[in-house]
Design an enzyme around this catalytic site. Sequence first.
Site, PDB file in Angstrom:
ATOM      1  N   ASP A 128       0.902  -1.040   0.179  1.00 55.64           N
ATOM      2  CA  ASP A 128      -0.015   0.179  -0.165  1.00 55.64           C
ATOM      3  C   ASP A 128       0.883   1.145   0.025  1.00 55.64           C
ATOM      4  OD1 ASP A 128       0.913  -0.468   2.782  1.00 55.64           O
ATOM      5  OD2 ASP A 128      -0.972  -0.003   3.453  1.00 55.64           O
ATOM      6  N   ARG A 144     -10.126   1.833   6.499  1.00 53.85           N
ATOM      7  CA  ARG A 144      -9.588   1.262   5.184  1.00 53.85           C
ATOM      8  C   ARG A 144     -10.802   1.184   4.177  1.00 53.85           C
ATOM      9  NH1 ARG A 144      -5.056  -1.869   6.613  1.00 53.85           N
ATOM     10  NH2 ARG A 144      -4.981  -2.800   8.754  1.00 53.85           N
ATOM     11  N   THR A 156       9.442  -2.625   6.356  1.00 53.19           N
ATOM     12  CA  THR A 156       8.725  -3.817   6.154  1.00 53.19           C
ATOM     13  C   THR A 156       9.138  -4.498   4.976  1.00 53.19           C
ATOM     14  OG1 THR A 156       6.994  -2.444   7.168  1.00 53.19           O
ATOM     15  CG2 THR A 156       6.376  -4.466   5.957  1.00 53.19           C
ATOM     16  N   ASP A 204       6.941   3.769   3.710  1.00 56.21           N
ATOM     17  CA  ASP A 204       7.203   4.894   4.417  1.00 56.21           C
ATOM     18  C   ASP A 204       8.728   4.662   4.812  1.00 56.21           C
ATOM     19  OD1 ASP A 204       7.163   6.750   6.385  1.00 56.21           O
ATOM     20  OD2 ASP A 204       6.120   5.972   7.656  1.00 56.21           O
TER      21      ASP A 204
HETATM   22  P1  IMP Z   1       7.514   1.057   6.616  1.00 53.56           P
HETATM   23  O1  IMP Z   1       8.141  -0.212   6.828  1.00 53.56           O
HETATM   24  O2  IMP Z   1       8.035   2.180   7.417  1.00 53.56           O
HETATM   25  O3  IMP Z   1       7.908   1.369   4.985  1.00 53.56           O
HETATM   26  O4  IMP Z   1       5.976   1.113   6.600  1.00 53.56           O
HETATM   27  C1  IMP Z   1       4.999   0.490   5.828  1.00 53.56           C
HETATM   28  C2  IMP Z   1       3.637   0.161   6.552  1.00 53.56           C
HETATM   29  O5  IMP Z   1       3.437   1.104   7.353  1.00 53.56           O
HETATM   30  C3  IMP Z   1       2.633   0.098   5.248  1.00 53.56           C
HETATM   31  O6  IMP Z   1       2.426  -1.119   4.841  1.00 53.56           O
HETATM   32  C4  IMP Z   1       1.632   0.526   6.128  1.00 53.56           C
HETATM   33  O7  IMP Z   1       0.866  -0.477   6.755  1.00 53.56           O
HETATM   34  C5  IMP Z   1       2.165   1.346   7.191  1.00 53.56           C
HETATM   35  N1  IMP Z   1       1.860   3.027   7.026  1.00 53.56           N
HETATM   36  C6  IMP Z   1       3.231   3.709   6.484  1.00 53.56           C
HETATM   37  N2  IMP Z   1       2.760   4.960   6.408  1.00 53.56           N
HETATM   38  C7  IMP Z   1       1.300   5.011   6.606  1.00 53.56           C
HETATM   39  C8  IMP Z   1       0.434   6.053   6.324  1.00 53.56           C
HETATM   40  O8  IMP Z   1       0.494   7.335   6.032  1.00 53.56           O
HETATM   41  N3  IMP Z   1      -1.101   5.451   6.623  1.00 53.56           N
HETATM   42  C9  IMP Z   1      -1.340   4.388   6.755  1.00 53.56           C
HETATM   43  N4  IMP Z   1      -0.266   3.198   7.124  1.00 53.56           N
HETATM   44  C10 IMP Z   1       0.834   3.617   6.746  1.00 53.56           C
HETATM   45 MG    MG Z   2      -1.286  -0.381   8.641  1.00 52.17          MG
END
Ligand code: IMP
Ligand code: MG
Length: 186
Positions: free
Chosen positions: A112, A177, A119, A115
């Site tokens: 989705d 969602r 992940t 960030d």
């Molecule tokens: P990362 O591991 O920091 O890249 O985070 C990724 C995951 O965090 C995504 O798959 C989302 O589930 C969640 N996430 C990151 N930013 C947002 C946001 O602005 N809204 C909702 N979920 C987010």
């Molecule tokens: Mg989430």
Amino acid sequence: MSTLSSPEILRRTGGHPVKSIVFDGATIAARVAELGAEITAAYPDGDLLVLGLLKGSFIFLSDLVRTIQRPIQVDFLMASSYADGKVSSGTVRLVYDPETRLEGKHILLVEDIIDTGRTLQRLMGLLAARRPRSLAVCALLDKELATEIRRDVKFVGFRAPPAFLVGYGLDHAENFRHLPFIADLE
Ligand code: IMP
Ligand code: MG
């Protein structure tokens, strides 16, 4: 598109105000169709397994696969990175692992939003060990903070503003969602 305080929106959010609609439904649909065409053109031969990262990708994935005009298989992967809030904990836990064999297949991991990229970085390592023919990422939204996994992110829907976004699969503590647009919460 309705105004942000319209009864239609407030009914969906339970009265929670929405600061702005960042991408409306029509804008998302148009971009998803373009991504589907890009993916169709990018994979001329071989088995393609589209792997949706749950739960956030569920709406995006279901729209996206219907715009891909070649044979594909679909499976899911579930990782848990955020507990309940808005801040990344940095740890990733595999909650559901696909049953499908990955060896020799093109794997397209559908996410989705990227960030920090933690992940994905963790998941890409796990998936690469299963010797797929190729491994790439399609993200609906990209905050462009992550650097290490940049080269694997082949398809991006939109560059995301540095806000906390909800809707079209994205949640805040499992809420919102189902919104048919992507919004910045108040
Ligand atoms: P990362 O591991 O920091 O890249 O985070 C990724 C995951 O965090 C995504 O798959 C989302 O589930 C969640 N996430 C990151 N930013 C947002 C946001 O602005 N809204 C909702 N979920 C987010
Ligand atoms: Mg989430």
